[in-house]
Design a protein around this motif. Structure first.
Motif, PDB file in Angstrom:
ATOM      1  N   GLN A   1      37.708  53.664  40.008  1.00 14.33           N
ATOM      2  CA  GLN A   1      37.034  52.700  39.105  1.00 14.33           C
ATOM      3  C   GLN A   1      38.162  51.618  38.476  1.00 14.33           C
ATOM      4  OE1 GLN A   1      34.140  51.541  38.737  1.00 14.33           O
ATOM      5  NE2 GLN A   1      32.774  53.053  39.335  1.00 14.33           N
TER       6      GLN A   1
ATOM      7  N   ARG B   1      28.227  43.981  38.067  1.00 21.89           N
ATOM      8  CA  ARG B   1      28.229  42.792  37.005  1.00 21.89           C
ATOM      9  C   ARG B   1      28.194  41.729  37.836  1.00 21.89           C
ATOM     10  NH1 ARG B   1      33.017  42.949  32.577  1.00 21.89           N
ATOM     11  NH2 ARG B   1      31.428  41.033  32.222  1.00 21.89           N
TER      12      ARG B   1
ATOM     13  N   SER C   1      39.079  47.453  39.640  1.00 23.44           N
ATOM     14  CA  SER C   1      38.797  46.615  38.517  1.00 23.44           C
ATOM     15  C   SER C   1      40.075  45.716  38.687  1.00 23.44           C
ATOM     16  CB  SER C   1      38.847  47.067  37.135  1.00 23.44           C
ATOM     17  OG  SER C   1      40.159  47.741  36.922  1.00 23.44           O
ATOM     18  N   HIS C   2      40.976  46.000  39.747  1.00 29.32           N
ATOM     19  CA  HIS C   2      42.107  45.032  39.914  1.00 29.32           C
ATOM     20  C   HIS C   2      41.663  43.960  40.974  1.00 29.32           C
ATOM     21  CE1 HIS C   2      46.020  43.713  41.708  1.00 29.32           C
ATOM     22  NE2 HIS C   2      46.584  44.563  40.986  1.00 29.32           N
ATOM     23  N   GLU C   3      41.995  42.806  40.393  1.00 33.30           N
ATOM     24  CA  GLU C   3      41.383  41.378  40.904  1.00 33.30           C
ATOM     25  C   GLU C   3      41.625  41.379  42.629  1.00 33.30           C
ATOM     26  OE1 GLU C   3      45.194  38.606  39.642  1.00 33.30           O
ATOM     27  OE2 GLU C   3      43.143  38.371  38.923  1.00 33.30           O
TER      28      GLU C   3
ATOM     29  N   PRO D   1      32.387  46.237  38.953  1.00 37.41           N
ATOM     30  CA  PRO D   1      32.554  44.565  39.225  1.00 37.41           C
ATOM     31  C   PRO D   1      31.386  44.476  40.045  1.00 37.41           C
ATOM     32  CG  PRO D   1      34.713  45.898  39.474  1.00 37.41           C
ATOM     33  CD  PRO D   1      33.684  47.006  39.187  1.00 37.41           C
TER      34      PRO D   1
END
Length: 521
Positions: free
Chosen positions: A432, A289, A436-438, A286
């Motif tokens: 990882q 990105r 990726s959990h918000e 994240p």
């Protein structure tokens, strides 16, 4: 090739170009070359010669770089010390390396004085700034020295630097790196100085770390201007890039995230940046990105290596960071963003199982490398050298696997891998997924000793400001995305994760604090 030739070549090609900018100092290549020669002569007058060790304890500064090249001109060995070291660690490293002289900044005078009494080899203390009783003053050494040029007599296989490992699990080990350790990488990846091409490279990573040393070598050989930041501070970094129009930067993931999270990030013009290299610690997908979106004009490079490999051994190049194409292409590139790329052309990389046999594609094993740039060995530690270098291969201690496209993915350190009921769990894979959990800002996975399963998986999680999540939320999120034996069986929420200067999570500390048994209801 002797590393001092990097400076000689660039001085001949671009003598008037700025080699370094540090605070109010702007030093050309010609001036840097002259200062290095004077310092080398001053050190020779103090009795420093071939094979002698010269230590340094200071934050990044122009004198740090001058001290390295002056030491190398005398065929002596440079020994950078982590400026965050404690007295017992410093005493150990100095007694281990046996330096005849040490450079230090003013804030470290008392620490050096405290340890010097226990280090028989030390003959000279050199103050990089300020003054102290019994210390030589750096500026006076330069002022009183001759300026004739000295030429080293050693060859590329001679040790030029001893870099101490981080020592997160024990006292640091000294890694012997040769001139060839650096020149083999630089000559194959960096274009020599060009009068018609100018670059400004902001130097933020500390110079006691191999990434900092390699950045200096590349900049000097490439005729690039080094914009030196003593220590990373996000606001100052942005101001320096904006004011000096820096074109290149080397970052660790933590630094990159701190920049993008800074409230003034969008108030600074960072559009001059053309190349951003990152490494030294795992990069959360994240974060990279977000960086690709926030720095649209920059090329990104993921460089993987370690102190023992002297430099990068695998790389994820700029084209793999361009998230364009059809849906299948973008999906494949997103997968590759989680990798450390492919081996460079001049180094062999293989993955071996516990029996020393190469693994098949997709299977996890220990990453090993072979080539001219690797360390010579550990200083004064023959057994540790023999354990690490086996059959001509340097075993990195990093676990990983290679996919069908040739990309390598880290699976964690060998000592951190979790063995649960005969199944192997990669901490990095689980981390990882959680990242990726918000609601998650940071995450680390450790193994907790267990009588029934050997180890159980525990997640240490830092939530983003203003976000909320429960243990069962994280566990369910992982259950939907991982094999059942990999999902965390307990989740502990923390305010922060302990990290070293290069942003690596100190799992030793986490294990000491959070290895109490998992309660199974």
């Amino acid at each position: 090739m002797n590393t001092t030739e990097f400076l000689t070549i660039s001085t001949a090609i671009v003598p008037d170009r700025l080699a370094m900018i540090f605070e109010d100092k702007r030093i050309s290549f010609e001036a840097l070359h002259a200062r290095v020669n004077r310092l080398a002569n001053a050190l020779a007058e103090l009795g420093i010669g071939a094979g002698d060790r010269v230590a340094i304890l200071q934050v990044n500064c122009n004198q740090y770089i001058e001290a390295y090249f002056a030491t190398a001109k005398l065929d002596a060995v440079f020994v950078p010390i982590n400026f965050r070291t404690r007295a017992d660690e410093l005493t150990h490293m100095l007694n281990d390396a046996g330096p005849k002289a040490i450079f230090a900044g003013e804030r470290y005078f008392s620490l050096v004085n405290e340890c010097a009494e226990s280090v028989e080899s030390l003959r000279h203390l050199i103050a990089l700034e300020g003054a102290a009783e019994g210390w030589h003053r750096y500026d006076e050494l330069l002022e009183n020295a001759d300026d004739f040029e000295r030429f080293p007599e050693g060859d590329g296989d001679d040790t030029t630097i001893i870099l101490f490992t981080s020592g997160t699990t024990s006292f640091p080990k000294g890694v012997m790196l040769t001139h060839d350790s650096f020149s083999s990488y630089i000559l194959s990846t960096v274009t020599p100085a060009d009068p018609d091409e100018e670059d400004t490279n902001i130097l933020t990573v500390p110079l006691y770390h191999v990434a900092g040393v390699q950045s200096v070598m590349a900049a000097v050989f490439g005729g690039r201007t080094l914009l030196i930041q003593s220590q990373f501070e996000a606001k100052q970094w942005m101001e320096l890039v904006e004011r000096e129009r820096a074109t290149r930067a080397m970052m660790v993931p933590t630094m990159l995230k701190m920049l993008m999270d800074h409230p003034e990030f969008h108030e600074h013009d960072l559009s001059s940046l053309e190349v951003i290299t990152y490494g030294a610690a795992p990069m959360p997908v994240p974060v990279i990105r977000q960086a690709i979106q926030e720095f649209p004009g920059a090329y990104f490079i993921n460089a993987f290596g370690q102190t023992e490999t002297a430099a990068t051994i695998t790389m994820l190049p700029p084209e793999d960071h361009v998230l364009e194409g059809d849906e299948e292409t973008i999906e494949r590139k997103l997968k590759h963003l989680g990798s450390i790329g492919k081996p460079l052309d001049d180094v062999e990389v293989r993955i071996f199982d516990e029996d020393g046999e190469p693994v098949s594609l997709g299977e996890t094993g220990e990453i090993a490398a072979r080539g001219t740039r690797l360390m010579k060995g550990y200083w004064n530690q023959e057994d540790a050298t023999t354990e690490t270098i086996r059959g001509g291969w340097l075993f990195t201690g990093d676990l990983g696997y290679q996919d069908e496209d040739g990309y390598i993915y880290l699976a964690g350190r060998a000592k951190d891998f979790i063995k649960r009921g005969g199944e192997m769990v990669s901490p990095e894979e689980v981390e990882q997924v959680i990242l990726s959990h918000e609601a998650v800002e940071e995450a680390a996975i450790i193994g907790v000793p267990d009588l029934d399963w050997g180890e159980r998986v525990r997640a240490l999680v830092v939530l983003k400001d203003g976000e909320h999540a429960k243990e069962e939320d994280i566990s369910e999120y992982c259950r939907q995305r991982l094999a059942s034996f990999k999902k965390p069986e307990s989740v502990v929420f923390c305010e922060e994760l302990p990290r070293n200067q290069m942003g690596k999570v100190l799992k030793r500390i986490l294990k000491e604090e959070y290895s109490y048994p998992v309660v199974v209801e």
